[in-house]
Motif scaffolding. Structure first.
Motif, short mmCIF file in Angstrom:
data_model
loop_
_atom_site.label_atom_id
_atom_site.label_comp_id
_atom_site.label_asym_id
_atom_site.label_seq_id
_atom_site.Cartn_x
_atom_site.Cartn_y
_atom_site.Cartn_z
N ASP A 1 -2.13 -25.55 -18.64
CA ASP A 1 -2.20 -26.99 -18.85
C ASP A 1 -2.99 -27.65 -17.71
O ASP A 1 -3.20 -27.05 -16.65
CB ASP A 1 -0.79 -27.60 -18.91
CG ASP A 1 -0.04 -27.18 -20.16
OD1 ASP A 1 -0.66 -26.56 -21.05
OD2 ASP A 1 1.18 -27.45 -20.23
N GLN A 2 -3.42 -28.90 -17.95
CA GLN A 2 -4.10 -29.66 -16.93
C GLN A 2 -3.41 -31.02 -16.76
O GLN A 2 -3.48 -31.86 -17.66
CB GLN A 2 -5.58 -29.87 -17.32
CG GLN A 2 -6.41 -30.54 -16.25
CD GLN A 2 -6.48 -29.75 -14.97
OE1 GLN A 2 -6.54 -28.51 -15.01
NE2 GLN A 2 -6.44 -30.43 -13.85
N PRO A 3 -2.68 -31.25 -15.67
CA PRO A 3 -2.48 -30.33 -14.55
C PRO A 3 -1.49 -29.22 -14.90
O PRO A 3 -0.73 -29.35 -15.85
CB PRO A 3 -1.93 -31.24 -13.44
CG PRO A 3 -1.20 -32.30 -14.20
CD PRO A 3 -2.02 -32.55 -15.45
N ARG A 4 -1.50 -28.17 -14.10
CA ARG A 4 -0.61 -27.05 -14.35
C ARG A 4 0.84 -27.43 -14.14
O ARG A 4 1.17 -28.17 -13.21
CB ARG A 4 -0.97 -25.88 -13.43
CG ARG A 4 -2.23 -25.13 -13.86
CD ARG A 4 -2.59 -24.04 -12.89
NE ARG A 4 -3.71 -23.27 -13.39
CZ ARG A 4 -4.45 -22.45 -12.66
NH1 ARG A 4 -4.18 -22.32 -11.37
NH2 ARG A 4 -5.44 -21.78 -13.20
N CYS A 5 1.70 -26.88 -15.02
CA CYS A 5 3.15 -27.12 -14.90
C CYS A 5 3.83 -26.09 -14.03
O CYS A 5 5.00 -26.24 -13.67
CB CYS A 5 3.79 -27.13 -16.29
SG CYS A 5 3.15 -28.40 -17.39
#
Length: 229
Positions: free
Chosen positions: A174-178
């Motif tokens: 994901d953007q941002p990373r989870c």
């Protein structure tokens, strides 16, 4: 296409199974830590958990154990083996020859494996390692594997498939990373560098088997069309 071998050994580890002969143990994961210790995660089914845990506590080949999940009729355990007992797992020998454990079931009498092997030579080397350790080995069945699992269809190893799915489910892409690579590695109980290499190999294989494969087919198709015009 790889081979599937079904075989059994009388393992010097999991001696505590003899203390609870009515129980059965199903391996979920076996791996080595960065420090060289062995981690064994498995389900135990039966009704004599107290005796089994007492045997775990007394077993000199067990450094520590933790009950991760407790259900009505089964429990999930993680057992840590010290470095000097890892060789008895035979896991390093399997990994050295690219053997992958698919199913591992242990009873008080034996441990039965279903494993993917790249060559017959790999299985022979594994069997020789058992003989050198004085561990009885018995081959039950050997056959070719049919590619019906998602990992196999895309040319991924089970470990590569697992990390891709886990990274996707936890929002790594994901953007941002989870979740960070370090957090993924901690959950999988491996180093971040080892997990990063596995993830890169998995992505490279997936692209090679899907995107590049489709592109090559299109190029071949267009090339054949030009040749006929």
């Amino acid at each position: 296409m790889s081979l599937i071998a079904e075989f059994s050994i009388v393992s010097p580890l999991m001696r505590e199974a003899e203390a609870a002969p009515e129980m059965v143990f199903y391996t979920e994961d076996i791996h080595l830590t960065q420090s060289g210790e062995g981690k064994h995660v498995f389900w135990a089914s039966g009704d004599d958990f107290e005796t089994f845990e007492s045997a775990l506590q007394a077993d000199p080949t067990t450094k520590e154990y933790t009950c991760l999940t407790e259900l009505d009729d089964r429990r999930l355990y993680r057992v840590t083996y010290p470095e000097d007992a890892v060789q008895e797992l035979l896991y390093p020998k399997a990994a050295e020859h690219d053997m992958v454990y698919l199913d591992v079931t242990t009873t008080s009498e034996e441990t039965r494996f279903r494993a993917r092997i790249p060559t017959l030579e790999a299985l022979k080397a594994y069997r020789q390692a058992c003989e050198e350790e004085g561990i009885p080995f018995r081959l039950h069945r050997l056959y070719q594997e049919e590619p019906d699992e998602p990992a196999e269809r895309f040319g991924l190893t089970p470990a590569q498939y697992e990390i891709l799915v886990r990274a996707h489910e936890h929002g790594y892409f994901d953007q941002p990373r989870c979740i960070t690579l370090e957090e993924l590695a901690e959950e999988a109980e491996v180093t971040s560098s080892a997990l990063g290499r596995r993830l890169r190999r998995a992505l490279d294989t997936l692209i090679e088997q899907t995107v590049r494969s489709d592109a090559e087919e299109l190029n071949d198709h267009f090339s054949s069309e030009r040749d006929t015009t």
